[in-house]
Design a protein around this motif. Structure first.
Motif, mmCIF file in Angstrom:
data_model
loop_
_atom_site.group_PDB
_atom_site.id
_atom_site.type_symbol
_atom_site.label_atom_id
_atom_site.label_comp_id
_atom_site.label_asym_id
_atom_site.label_seq_id
_atom_site.Cartn_x
_atom_site.Cartn_y
_atom_site.Cartn_z
ATOM 1 N N GLY A 1 0.823 -1.209 0.000
ATOM 2 C CA GLY A 1 0.000 0.000 0.000
ATOM 3 C C GLY A 1 0.853 1.254 0.000
ATOM 4 O O GLY A 1 2.042 1.227 0.324
ATOM 5 N N VAL A 2 0.236 2.356 -0.347
ATOM 6 C CA VAL A 2 0.968 3.611 -0.542
ATOM 7 C C VAL A 2 0.421 4.709 0.364
ATOM 8 O O VAL A 2 -0.796 4.899 0.464
ATOM 9 N N ALA A 3 1.350 5.433 0.988
ATOM 10 C CA ALA A 3 1.021 6.640 1.742
ATOM 11 C C ALA A 3 1.368 7.845 0.887
ATOM 12 O O ALA A 3 2.450 7.909 0.302
ATOM 13 N N VAL A 4 0.435 8.777 0.796
ATOM 14 C CA VAL A 4 0.648 10.042 0.101
ATOM 15 C C VAL A 4 0.420 11.126 1.148
ATOM 16 O O VAL A 4 -0.683 11.248 1.682
ATOM 17 N N PHE A 5 1.469 11.875 1.461
ATOM 18 C CA PHE A 5 1.426 12.796 2.591
ATOM 19 C C PHE A 5 2.021 14.127 2.156
ATOM 20 O O PHE A 5 3.125 14.161 1.612
ATOM 21 N N GLN A 6 1.296 15.215 2.398
ATOM 22 C CA GLN A 6 1.841 16.546 2.136
ATOM 23 C C GLN A 6 1.306 17.522 3.159
ATOM 24 O O GLN A 6 0.100 17.600 3.379
ATOM 25 N N THR A 7 2.198 18.268 3.772
ATOM 26 C CA THR A 7 1.787 19.330 4.684
ATOM 27 C C THR A 7 2.918 20.350 4.796
ATOM 28 O O THR A 7 3.894 20.303 4.061
ATOM 29 N N TYR A 8 2.780 21.249 5.733
ATOM 30 C CA TYR A 8 3.684 22.388 5.830
ATOM 31 C C TYR A 8 4.960 22.076 6.605
ATOM 32 O O TYR A 8 4.954 21.301 7.557
ATOM 33 N N LEU A 9 6.022 22.746 6.185
ATOM 34 C CA LEU A 9 7.312 22.697 6.873
ATOM 35 C C LEU A 9 7.414 23.825 7.902
ATOM 36 O O LEU A 9 6.676 24.810 7.831
ATOM 37 N N GLN B 1 7.411 31.895 8.210
ATOM 38 C CA GLN B 1 7.731 33.172 7.559
ATOM 39 C C GLN B 1 6.663 33.623 6.554
ATOM 40 O O GLN B 1 6.650 34.783 6.147
ATOM 41 N N PHE B 2 5.758 32.719 6.168
ATOM 42 C CA PHE B 2 4.749 33.047 5.164
ATOM 43 C C PHE B 2 3.347 33.216 5.742
ATOM 44 O O PHE B 2 2.436 33.639 5.047
ATOM 45 N N GLY B 3 3.140 32.825 6.979
ATOM 46 C CA GLY B 3 1.815 32.923 7.589
ATOM 47 C C GLY B 3 1.362 31.589 8.141
ATOM 48 O O GLY B 3 2.170 30.689 8.361
ATOM 49 N N LYS B 4 0.069 31.464 8.355
ATOM 50 C CA LYS B 4 -0.494 30.267 8.988
ATOM 51 C C LYS B 4 -0.308 29.040 8.114
ATOM 52 O O LYS B 4 -0.317 29.158 6.900
ATOM 53 N N PRO B 5 -0.176 27.871 8.749
ATOM 54 C CA PRO B 5 -0.117 27.633 10.181
ATOM 55 C C PRO B 5 1.245 28.033 10.758
ATOM 56 O O PRO B 5 2.257 27.976 10.067
ATOM 57 N N THR B 6 1.244 28.378 12.022
ATOM 58 C CA THR B 6 2.484 28.787 12.691
ATOM 59 C C THR B 6 2.781 27.977 13.942
ATOM 60 O O THR B 6 3.843 28.138 14.527
ATOM 61 N N ASN B 7 1.879 27.114 14.345
ATOM 62 C CA ASN B 7 2.095 26.283 15.529
ATOM 63 C C ASN B 7 3.125 25.204 15.192
ATOM 64 O O ASN B 7 2.888 24.372 14.310
ATOM 65 N N PRO B 8 4.274 25.183 15.876
ATOM 66 C CA PRO B 8 5.313 24.189 15.569
ATOM 67 C C PRO B 8 4.818 22.742 15.646
ATOM 68 O O PRO B 8 5.345 21.884 14.940
ATOM 69 N N ALA B 9 3.794 22.475 16.440
ATOM 70 C CA ALA B 9 3.249 21.115 16.529
ATOM 71 C C ALA B 9 2.604 20.690 15.212
ATOM 72 O O ALA B 9 2.425 19.503 14.976
ATOM 73 N N HIS B 10 2.280 21.662 14.356
ATOM 74 C CA HIS B 10 1.608 21.366 13.095
ATOM 75 C C HIS B 10 2.525 21.555 11.891
ATOM 76 O O HIS B 10 2.042 21.594 10.754
ATOM 77 N N LEU B 11 3.837 21.661 12.139
ATOM 78 C CA LEU B 11 4.803 21.903 11.071
ATOM 79 C C LEU B 11 5.896 20.837 11.088
ATOM 80 O O LEU B 11 6.435 20.514 12.148
#
Length: 108
Positions: free
Chosen positions: A42-50, A55-65
């Protein structure tokens, strides 16, 4: 079926899915559940913020980056089909954002 993977009202079944996708969401305790929920091959496809997203705006919570290289670490025991970390826009002509993504196959 409707449930919440964070509060446990939905638990990802073991080896139940051919593909699991995650976009613009990060809850690190689910990494193990996502990996275990994939069938062999099976395959995982995952994309989110670094972390650079701050520096660019939300999200800014380190737990979500994500940290740079974090997805590769998490899926190191999978076959990595594609991985990319970039500063780009999520949509053509959109605001810049810092993204990390991976496509990884669970060993058969």
């Amino acid at each position: 079926m409707v449930g919440n993977v964070e509060d446990g009202t939905y638990i990802i079944p073991m080896e139940a899915y051919d593909v699991i996708t995650v976009f613009n969401y990060l809850h690190r305790p689910l990494f193990r559940d996502i990996k275990d929920g994939l069938k062999p091959g099976g395959v995982a496809v995952f994309q989110t913020y670094l972390e650079d997203q701050i520096q660019f705006g939300k999200p800014t919570n380190p737990a979500h980056l994500l940290r740079r290289g974090e997805l590769e670490e998490v899926f190191a025991d999978f076959e990595i089909l594609r991985v990319k970390e970039r500063i780009d826009s999520a949509v053509p002509g959109g605001k810049p954002c810092a993204l990390a993504g991976i496509v990884a196959r669970k060993p058969a």
